[in-house]
Every structure is written in structure tokens, then in C-alpha cells.
Design an enzyme around this catalytic site. Structure first.
Site, PDB file in Angstrom:
ATOM      1  N   SER A   1       0.814  -1.215   0.000  1.00 22.74           N
ATOM      2  CA  SER A   1       0.000   0.000   0.000  1.00 22.74           C
ATOM      3  C   SER A   1       0.852   1.272   0.000  1.00 22.74           C
ATOM      4  O   SER A   1       1.604   1.516  -0.935  1.00 22.74           O
ATOM      5  CB  SER A   1      -0.966  -0.050   1.187  1.00 22.74           C
ATOM      6  OG  SER A   1      -1.964   0.925   1.068  1.00 22.74           O
TER       7      SER A   1
ATOM      8  N   LYS B   1      -0.639  -4.154  -3.213  1.00 24.66           N
ATOM      9  CA  LYS B   1      -1.923  -3.688  -2.689  1.00 24.66           C
ATOM     10  C   LYS B   1      -2.059  -2.206  -3.017  1.00 24.66           C
ATOM     11  O   LYS B   1      -1.555  -1.346  -2.288  1.00 24.66           O
ATOM     12  CB  LYS B   1      -2.030  -3.905  -1.181  1.00 24.66           C
ATOM     13  CG  LYS B   1      -3.405  -3.543  -0.622  1.00 24.66           C
ATOM     14  CD  LYS B   1      -3.463  -3.741   0.881  1.00 24.66           C
ATOM     15  CE  LYS B   1      -4.857  -3.465   1.431  1.00 24.66           C
ATOM     16  NZ  LYS B   1      -5.326  -2.097   1.156  1.00 24.66           N
TER      17      LYS B   1
END
Length: 233
Positions: free
Chosen positions: A143, A168
Site C-alpha cells: 500500500s 496492494k
């Protein structure tokens, strides 16, 4: 004894006997600090910054750590940012930290089906930190950690060492229902060159063998060895 709070400072009042006399003593408790950034300087004068997650105070803590070690030694040769097992966190924190090292340029773009794309830029600056940078990541770096890694890599501001990151890059929102809630993906992260992070991750410049038989310190030593070869004596 009695406890009191003055502002955010916790105080403890103690009644003690000294020379057969009772006296009241107030002790101010040290405030607990949850430092998200763990710094240390190697013998080769490489500053290692282990970042556990991207939180609100991450960028200020990095700045403070660099300032402290600059005062201790005027000859930091480079900075290795350790993002292993970093699950991400706040996008704004990753953008702020990237801005600390980039003089200008696109950091990340978010694109969704409904809202217009959002571009996050590094502010033009001549005071950006100019130390050589390496980023150590593994398959669990995700992320916001991937946003940071991709930005510095694609601007050729850092060499990325380790494994391909998690992949992600989805932004999700929770929509309340009459019973329960529905979580939907509403947008995705794209690197400065337009590459999708979701499902792909960020590839390292130098791949390391990071099998489970190796300790964290052994992996770090490998990364430091790779990084040191790129630095001036």
C-alpha cells in the site's frame, strides 16, 4: 498516594518518610512515546531508518532522526529506508515522506470510476535531502509503502533492494447498509509512470534472496552491502 493530570502530563503524589518526617513529593511521569521510526548508524556511516507503518508522525520523526545524526556526524554517506513488513498506512504520510527526498515531480495518482483522478506532487524545492537513498522491501511491504518506494525508484532517487512488494494498490470505502456494510474498491494507486500497483507490486532494482532461513539482520547486511557499492568512499 494520589494521581493527577496537568494538561497531558501525568503526575504522581507520594508521601514518604525522611528522617522520621512525612513529606509530600510529586513525581512527573515521563510521557510514553510510540516511535514509528527506528534509526541507527552503521560503522560505514549509513543511516538505517526502519519504518513500521506510515502514520501521521512518520515524516517528522524521519526528519528528527536525520537531524540528530547529522549533528553527531557530518559525514552520513547514505540513508537506507527499511520498509520490510510495512503494511502501509496513510497515503498522506507516504506523500509527505517522498516530498522530503524529491525536489519536484509526481508522486502518485489515484484513479477511480466516479471521481476525477487525483495527482499528488512533490513541491518544487531546493532544500530536499540529497543523501543517496536505498529502500529495502519484501513481499509484505504494501500500500502506502509501495507508493513511496515506486515514487523514489521511478524518479531515480533511490535504489530499491529486496523482493517484489505485495501489490496492494486499491482504495476501499465502507458503505453502511440496513444490516451490515459493504466494502467496495473505489480507486487505485498508479505510480508516476502510470503503472498500476494493485496485483503487481513494485519490482526491486536488485533482487535479494530473502528466504526464511535468514535472520532480519542477515538480510539487512546483504542490503547494506549492495547499497555500499553504489556510494562514494
Amino acid at each position: 498516594s494520589a494521581r493527577s493530570n496537568v494538561g497531558c502530563v501525568s503526575a504522581l503524589s507520594l508521601r514518604v518518610r525522611i528522617d522520621n518526617k512525612l513529606r509530600n513529593i510529586e513525581v512527573i511521569r515521563d510521557q510514553p512515546q510510540d516511535y514509528n521510526v527506528e534509526p541507527f548508524l552503521t560503522d560505514e556511516r549509513i543511516l538505517v531508518l526502519r519504518i513500521k507503518a506510515f502514520q501521521q508522525e512518520t515524516s517528522p520523526q524521519v526528519q528528527e532522526a536525520i537531524k540528530v545524526y547529522q549533528q553527531r556526524t557530518n559525514n552520513i554517506r547514505g540513508i537506507l529506508i527499511d520498509l520490510r513488513d510495512n503494511p502501509g498506512g496513510l497515503l498522506s504520510s507516504a506523500v509527505d515522506l517522498a516530498d522530503l527526498f524529491l525536489e519536484q515531480g509526481l508522486i502518485v495518482t489515484t484513479k477511480g470510476r466516479i471521481d476525477a483522478p487525483q495527482k499528488f506532487q512533490a513541491f518544487p524545492s531546493h532544500s530536499a535531502l540529497k543523501y543517496p537513498i536505498a529502500i529495502l522491501q519484501n513481499r509484505f511491504s504494501a500500500s502506502a509503502a509501495e507508493v513511496f518506494s515506486a515514487a523514489l525508484k521511478e524518479h531515480k532517487r533511490a535504489v530499491v533492494i529486496g523482493e517484489n512488494s505485495y501489490g496492494k494498490g486499491a482504495i476501499q470505502k465502507l458503505f453502511p447498509l440496513t444490516q451490515g456494510a459493504l466494502q467496495l474498491t473505489v480507486a487505485y494507486y498508479y505510480t508516476p509512470s502510470g503503472q498500476l500497483i494493485e496485483g503487481k507490486g513494485v519490482a526491486p532494482n536488485t533482487l535479494l534472496n530473502m528466504n526464511t532461513a535468514q535472520t532480519e539482520q542477515q538480510v539487512l547486511q546483504q542490503a547494506l552491502s549492495v547499497f555500499e557499492k553504489t556510494l562514494a568512499p
